[in-house]
Design an enzyme around this catalytic site. Structure first.
Site, short mmCIF file in Angstrom:
data_model
loop_
_atom_site.label_atom_id
_atom_site.label_comp_id
_atom_site.label_asym_id
_atom_site.label_seq_id
_atom_site.Cartn_x
_atom_site.Cartn_y
_atom_site.Cartn_z
N CYS A 137 118.82 57.10 80.90
CA CYS A 137 118.39 56.34 79.50
C CYS A 137 117.37 57.70 78.90
O CYS A 137 117.07 58.65 79.82
CB CYS A 137 117.17 55.33 79.67
SG CYS A 137 116.00 54.80 78.60
N ASP B 171 102.14 31.34 73.37
CA ASP B 171 102.71 30.49 74.42
C ASP B 171 101.55 29.78 74.85
O ASP B 171 100.45 30.04 74.59
CB ASP B 171 103.53 31.01 75.46
CG ASP B 171 104.35 30.54 76.43
OD1 ASP B 171 104.64 29.12 75.97
OD2 ASP B 171 104.96 30.95 77.34
ZN LIG Z 1 113.98 54.77 79.67
#
Ligand SMILES: [Zn+2]
Length: 468
Positions: free
Chosen positions: A221, A30
C-alpha cells in the site's frame, strides 16, 4: 458516524452534534445496538435514544434495534427481528415529528432468510410513515469467517423486497473485499468499526486479504502510513502507536475500495471490477458465484444506456454474465420473429471491416458472430457493445458450445415461422474455434433434422487471425 449512546452516557445533553464534533459534514449516529451485539445490553430505552438523536440534530439516526448475531437459532433470530420491528413502530411519532433527521429502519433476522424476507415485507408500510433508509444487520461475524456467500444471500433477501428506489445500508460491513459485491446487489452505504478492531488485533487490511502484522515483510500500500514506515518499524512501536497507525492504514484501505467501486460504477464497469475481485481470494470467488444466482435481479435493475466507458472488457468466461453483454444478447434473440429462409453467419473481426464482399448484399439475413457477445444483425456492428469491446483470453470449448447453443436457439425461433432455414456459416480457415463452432452446429442441426436446417460451410477471407 458516531455513537449517540456513548455520547449520551458520557456527555449527556449536547445542543448540536456538529458543533460538539467540530464537523460540518453529514453526521450519522448509531443508537447503541452495536453495544448490545458486543456486550449484551445497554442502559437506555429505544424512545430515549431516538429522542436524544433528534435533539442533538443528527443528520441520520437509527432506532435501538436488536441485532441478530449470525450464530443464533431460528427462534432467537425471529425474536430479534420482531422486537426490532416493534421498536420501529414504537417511535413512529418521534420519527414523524423529527423530520430534519433521516431515520434508519433496520431489518434483522441474521442468516435466516425467510425471517429477513418476512420482516422486509412488514417494514415497507412502516417505512413510508417517516423512515428514509433501510438497514440490514449484521454480517460482522460472517465477514470475520470469510462467509461472504451467506452475506450475499442476506442482502438479496432484503434488497429484492424493499423498493429499489430506497437506500439500503449494511451494518458492520467493514472489509474491502465485500464492498464491491454488496454494492452490486444494491447496497448504498456501509459502516463498521473493523478498522480499529482489526488494528487492536494487529491485523492489516489488504485489497486481496487481511494480513497479520507479524506476517508482513512489506506493506502492499502507498498510503501515508505505509509510505513512511515498514512493517518492522510498526512492529517495534508501543501498542498504542501501533494501533493508531494500523487503524489509519485500514481506513485508507476501506476508503480506497469505496472510491474504486464508485469510479467503476461511474464508468459502467462494475461487472468487470467484480470479475477482477473474484480472483482475489477464495471468499470473493464464493461471493461472486453466489451473486451469479441473482443475475436476473441485477439485469432487471441495470439501466439500458451506453455507459461512459469506452469499451466492454471481456476478461473471462464470466464476462458472458456482464449486463452490458447479456442484455443486448437477449434482445437480439427476441427479434427473430419474421420469416427468413437463410442467414449468413459472419465472424466478427474488429478493425478489419468486412472483406468478404457480397456477404451483406446476399438475400440472406446477415449476422455477425463472436464469442461471449453472441450474434447480432450486421447493421448493429457499429453500435455498442459490438463496436467497443476488448477481448483478452483464449476461446475455450465451453465458450464455443455456448455460442453454438445461442445460435441454435435463434434457429429454433426462426423455425416457428419458416419451414426450412439455410445457415451459411463463414469460417476463417486458420481459426480453430470457428471450425469447431461449425462442427457443433452440424451436430445440433441433426437434432431437428436436415430437412429443416441446413448448415453450409463457407470460407471467410480472413487477413488476421481472430481471437483464439
Ligand atoms: Zn497503507
Amino acid at each position: 458516524m458516531t455513537n449517540a449512546y456513548i455520547l449520551k452516557k458520557h456527555r449527556g445533553a449536547v445542543a448540536d452534534i456538529h458543533d460538539h464534533l467540530g464537523f460540518s459534514g453529514v453526521v450519522v449516529t448509531d443508537s447503541g445496538a452495536y453495544q448490545i451485539l458486543r456486550y449484551g445490553d445497554v442502559e437506555v430505552s429505544n424512545r430515549e435514544i431516538v429522542q436524544y438523536q433528534c435533539e442533538i440534530k443528527s443528520d441520520i439516526g437509527v432506532i435501538l434495534d436488536i441485532p441478530t448475531s449470525s450464530d443464533v437459532d431460528r427462534d432467537a433470530a425471529l425474536k430479534s427481528a420482531d422486537e426490532t420491528y416493534r421498536r420501529a413502530v414504537e417511535v413512529l411519532d418521534i420519527v414523524e415529528r423529527c423530520g430534519d433527521t433521516l431515520w434508519t429502519l433496520p431489518i434483522q433476522g441474521g442468516t435466516h432468510l425467510d425471517i429477513l424476507r418476512q420482516y422486509a415485507e412488514r417494514s415497507v408500510e412502516v417505512f413510508y410513515r417517516g423512515y428514509s433508509i433501510y438497514a440490514l444487520g449484521s454480517p460482522t461475524t460472517l465477514l470475520e469467517q470469510y462467509d461472504f456467500d451467506r452475506i450475499i444471500d442476506m442482502i438479496f433477501a432484503v434488497r429484492s423486497i424493499i423498493p429499489f428506489s430506497t437506500p439500503l445500508h449494511l451494518f458492520g460491513a467493514g472489509h474491502p473485499l465485500i464492498v464491491p459485491f454488496a454494492a452490486a446487489l444494491g447496497v448504498d452505504t456501509m459502516d463498521s468499526a473493523s478498522y480499529i478492531l482489526y488494528a487492536k488485533d494487529d491485523r492489516y487490511m489488504g485489497s486481496r486479504a487481511t494480513y497479520r502484522l507479524e506476517d508482513l515483510s512489506y506493506f502492499p500500500c502507498t498510503c501515508p502510513v505505509c509510505s513512511k514506515y515498514s512493517p518492522e518499524d510498526v512492529r517495534r512501536m508501543p501498542k498504542r502507536k501501533r494501533v493508531e497507525l494500523l487503524a489509519l492504514h485500514n481506513l485508507h484501505a476501506l476508503s480506497r475500495e469505496f472510491r474504486e467501486v464508485k469510479q467503476a460504477i461511474k464508468e459502467g464497469r462494475l461487472w468487470e471490477y467484480l470479475e477482477d475481485r473474484a480472483n482475489s481470494h477464495p471468499a470473493t470467488r464464493r461471493a461472486f458465484e453466489q451473486l451469479k444466482r441473482y443475475l436476473e435481479f441485477i439485469y432487471r435493475h441495470t439501466p439500458i444506456v451506453k455507459p461512459d466507458a469506452r469499451a466492454v472488457f471481456i476478461l473471462s468466461e464470466d464476462s458472458i454474465f456482464n449486463p452490458k453483454i447479456m442484455i443486448p444478447r437477449r434482445r437480439v434473440l427476441e427479434r427473430f420473429d419474421s420469416e427468413v429462409e437463410c442467414i449468413d453467419l459472419i465472424p466478427y473481426r474488429r478493425g478489419e471491416g468486412f472483406p468478404d464482399s457480397g456477404i451483406g448484399e446476399s438475400k440472406c439475413a446477415s449476422y455477425i458472430y463472436f464469442p461471449i457477445l453472441g450474434i447480432a444483425p450486421l447493421h448493429l456492428v457499429d453500435r455498442y457493445p459490438y463496436s467497443q469491446f476488448e477481448f483478452g483470453f483464449k476461446v475455450t470449448d465451453k465458450i464455443v458450445s455456448d455460442l453454438s447453443y445461442l445460435i441454435f436457439e435463434a434457429l429454433l425461433k426462426m423455425l416457428k415461422i419458416s419451414r426450412t432455414i439455410v445457415v451459411n456459416i463463414y469460417v476463417c480457415s486458420n481459426v480453430e474455434w470457428q471450425k469447431e463452432l461449425y462442427r457443433k452446429l452440424i451436430n445440433l442441426a441433426q437434432q431437428v433434422g436436415e430437412s429443416s436446417v441446413k448448415i453450409v460451410l463457407k470460407a471467410a477471407k480472413c487477413r488476421l487471425s481472430a481471437p483464439g
